[in-house]
Every structure is written in structure tokens, then in C-alpha cells.
Scaffold this active site. Structure first.
Site, PDB file in Angstrom:
ATOM      1  N   TYR A  69     116.948  97.894  70.263  1.00  0.00           N
ATOM      2  CA  TYR A  69     115.819  97.277  70.956  1.00  0.00           C
ATOM      3  C   TYR A  69     115.753  97.856  72.367  1.00  0.00           C
ATOM      4  O   TYR A  69     116.412  97.381  73.285  1.00  0.00           O
ATOM      5  CB  TYR A  69     116.008  95.756  71.061  1.00  0.00           C
ATOM      6  CG  TYR A  69     115.863  94.972  69.787  1.00  0.00           C
ATOM      7  CD1 TYR A  69     115.385  95.549  68.614  1.00  0.00           C
ATOM      8  CD2 TYR A  69     116.200  93.620  69.760  1.00  0.00           C
ATOM      9  CE1 TYR A  69     115.251  94.810  67.453  1.00  0.00           C
ATOM     10  CE2 TYR A  69     116.061  92.869  68.601  1.00  0.00           C
ATOM     11  CZ  TYR A  69     115.589  93.470  67.451  1.00  0.00           C
ATOM     12  OH  TYR A  69     115.461  92.724  66.308  1.00  0.00           O
ATOM     13  N   PHE A 217     109.576  87.577  62.666  1.00  0.00           N
ATOM     14  CA  PHE A 217     108.107  87.672  62.649  1.00  0.00           C
ATOM     15  C   PHE A 217     107.472  86.409  62.075  1.00  0.00           C
ATOM     16  O   PHE A 217     106.416  86.462  61.449  1.00  0.00           O
ATOM     17  CB  PHE A 217     107.626  88.898  61.881  1.00  0.00           C
ATOM     18  CG  PHE A 217     108.112  90.220  62.428  1.00  0.00           C
ATOM     19  CD1 PHE A 217     108.388  90.364  63.785  1.00  0.00           C
ATOM     20  CD2 PHE A 217     108.320  91.303  61.602  1.00  0.00           C
ATOM     21  CE1 PHE A 217     108.846  91.577  64.293  1.00  0.00           C
ATOM     22  CE2 PHE A 217     108.762  92.524  62.102  1.00  0.00           C
ATOM     23  CZ  PHE A 217     109.037  92.649  63.457  1.00  0.00           C
ATOM     24  N   GLY A 221     103.671  87.192  61.826  1.00  0.00           N
ATOM     25  CA  GLY A 221     103.182  87.346  60.460  1.00  0.00           C
ATOM     26  C   GLY A 221     102.978  88.803  60.097  1.00  0.00           C
ATOM     27  O   GLY A 221     103.839  89.658  60.312  1.00  0.00           O
TER      28      GLY A 221
END
Length: 301
Positions: A69, A217, A221
């Protein structure tokens, strides 16, 4: 719903192995910039640090991160280290290994089993830790996870890792991993907008075996790493209005409603969104709300 005074404890707790955590945690991916770990403008360092410190103030004691990340100037792990070290007692930091990413930002092939120790050690270095609380093996399209998971089990035996998890898996991979070493958590993409029969089966299997299920998520979504679209369909919006909540809070509350073993790790670089996300742990959907949203999930709209 009023968000300012609600803490992560409102969602209840779960034990990741022997590590108790509040069911609302924090995902660190978006700390690095608006484009998450993809190309884009890096985040404001002070704002990201402030979000992390505020998360701790709000009772968050479970942070999910990874060495991959990062944006052009920011690393989630090093932001966590600089903002929070010395770490508060009881803070659980989970990370992931498996994907390989170049410093340029480009994604490479999956790490080989013999490369996983280097990835674990890089997470240790960046976080300033002598061991990692939880390490997930992120499956990268491998048909079998046995060799990779076995390599992590050896690092657990060596004391570098406390507990193991698996991510991006199908039902058969969970059984395969558990035959090698204990699995305390599974992390898969899952949410109101992401129906998948096998993931639903994994979620149920985790509940039956006392394993945490940690969806990612859950708010975004189908937007995935790019984030939510900012719009809400009529059904989610109607439930949100009935509770004086936001659509994002409804999505998180529905996710938590799927079982006491389900945790949430919503990520944000926005302090206001952080407060709203934590407050979602206090949102109690009615049976009618849940049935309505369950039907929507099944339809996959």
C-alpha cells in the site's frame, strides 16, 4: 444518527485468535492518496496521521495494512509507524503478503514461497515491530495455497508471526490452509453490492468454525480500489433515510449483520468519513431492513 460520540466498541468484539478486537476496524489502503495504491496524487501526510490518531481515539484497535500500500510519496505502513508508535496496548495490526509490487508502482508476478520471508521482514521493518500480529496470504490465482501457506506457517513457528489468515480464497483453499496451520481470519471481497455464491459459502463456513470473516470493499462495492461511486440506489437510500444514516453506514451495518464473526475494515483518509464509519457499528437494522437488503444482495444490483 449522531456520530461524534460513538466509538468502535458499539459494534461489539471478536477474538482474532487470542487477540480481542472491536468489530469496526480501519483499512489503511486509502491513507496513501486519493487513488489508493494506484497511481495518483499522494495524500497529505499530516491529515493521514491525524486520521490514524483519531481512529485510536474512537476505539479502533484493529488496523489492516500491507507493504504494497504505497503511492509516489506515501507508505501506509510507515504512516502507521510514525503516527502511532509506540503502539497503544491492545492494538492489532494485520498485514498481507503474496502480491509483488515494484517501487515504480507496477505489479509483478506473485511472490514465490521462498520470497515470503522477505515480504514479512519488510512489513516488520516498516511498522517497527519484532513480530506481526496477523499475516494474510493473499492468493494470487494459484490453484493451491499449500506451499505458500506452509512457508508462512514456518515463519509463525519461528516467532515472526503470531496468527495466520488467508485472503482472496475459495472454500477449498480454506480447508487446504487449515490442514497446515490454524487460520484465524479470512479476508475476501464482499459486500452488499458484491454477490458471490462461493464467498457466501466461505462466510458461513467461517462462522461455523469460529473464524473471523473480514470483507474488503464493503462500502466501495463494485468500485473496488477506486472507491464508491457516491450514489446510492433507492433501497439503500430508503433504509438510510429511515435511520438518519448515510448509505455507507447502511452498507457497513448490513455487512456486520451477516454474523458476529464478521468484522469491518472501512478505509478513508477523511476524518469526517472515519467518524461516520465507526458510528455505523451502532446502527441496528431491523429484520425488515435486513430482508430487503438481503434480497438486493442476492440480485446483485
Amino acid at each position: 444518527m449522531t456520530s461524534e460520540r460513538i466509538t468502535a466498541a458499539a459494534a461489539g468484539t471478536w477474538n482474532l485468535g487470542d487477540l480481542p478486537v472491536n468489530r469496526i476496524g480501519f483499512g489503511a489502503m486509502r491513507l496513501t492518496g486519493s487513488a489508493a495504491f494506484h497511481h495518483g496524487e499522494p495524500s497529505d501526510r499530516g491529515r493521514s496521521a491525524a486520521v490514524l490518531r483519531r481512529a485510536i481515539e474512537l476505539g479502533v484497535n484493529h488496523i489492516d495494512t500491507a507493504a504494497f500500500y504505497f503511492s509516489s510519496l506515501r507508505s501506509a505502513n510507515e504512516l502507521i509507524n510514525s503516527a502511532l508508535a509506540p503502539y497503544p496496548e491492545g492494538l492489532v495490526i494485520a498485514t498481507k503478503v503474496g502480491p509483488h509490487r515494484e517501487f515504480s508502482g507496477e505489479w509483478g508476478t506473485a511472490a514465490r514461497p521462498d520470497q515470503l520471508r522477505g515480504q514479512v521482514e519488510e512489513n516488520l521493518r516498516q511498522l517497527g515491530r519484532d513480530h506481526l500480529d496477523i499475516v494474510y496470504l493473499r492468493r494470487m490465482r494459484q490453484d493451491s495455497v499449500a506451499e505458500h501457506f506452509g512457508a508462512l506457517a514456518e515463519l509463525r513457528d519461528a516467532g515472526l508471526i503470531r496468527h495466520l489468515g488467508v485472503s482472496g480464497i475459495e472454500s477449498r483453499h480454506l480447508a487446504e490452509a487449515r490442514a497446515i496451520a490454524p487460520v484465524v481470519s479470512v479476508q475476501n471481497q464482499y459486500g452488499l453490492d458484491f454477490p458471490d455464491p462461493d464467498t457466501d459459502a466461505v462466510l458461513r463456513a467461517c462462522g461455523e468454525e469460529g473464524i473471523a470473516f473480514v470483507p474488503f470493499f464493503a462500502i466501495a462495492g463494485k468500485g473496488g480500489a477506486q472507491g464508491a461511486s457516491g450514489t446510492a440506489d433507492d433501497e439503500v437510500a430508503a433504509v438510510a433515510r429511515a435511520h438518519g444514516a448515510t448509505p455507507a453506514q447502511v452498507r457497513l451495518a448490513w455487512t456486520l449483520r451477516q454474523g458476529p464473526h464478521v468484522l469491518a475494515i472501512p478505509g478513508t483518509g477523511n476524518p469526517d468519513h472515519l467518524t461516520e464509519n465507526v458510528a455505523a457499528g451502532a446502527l441496528r437494522l431491523t429484520d425488515a431492513d435486513t430482508a430487503r437488503l438481503d434480497a438486493r444482495h442476492t440480485r446483485g444490483e
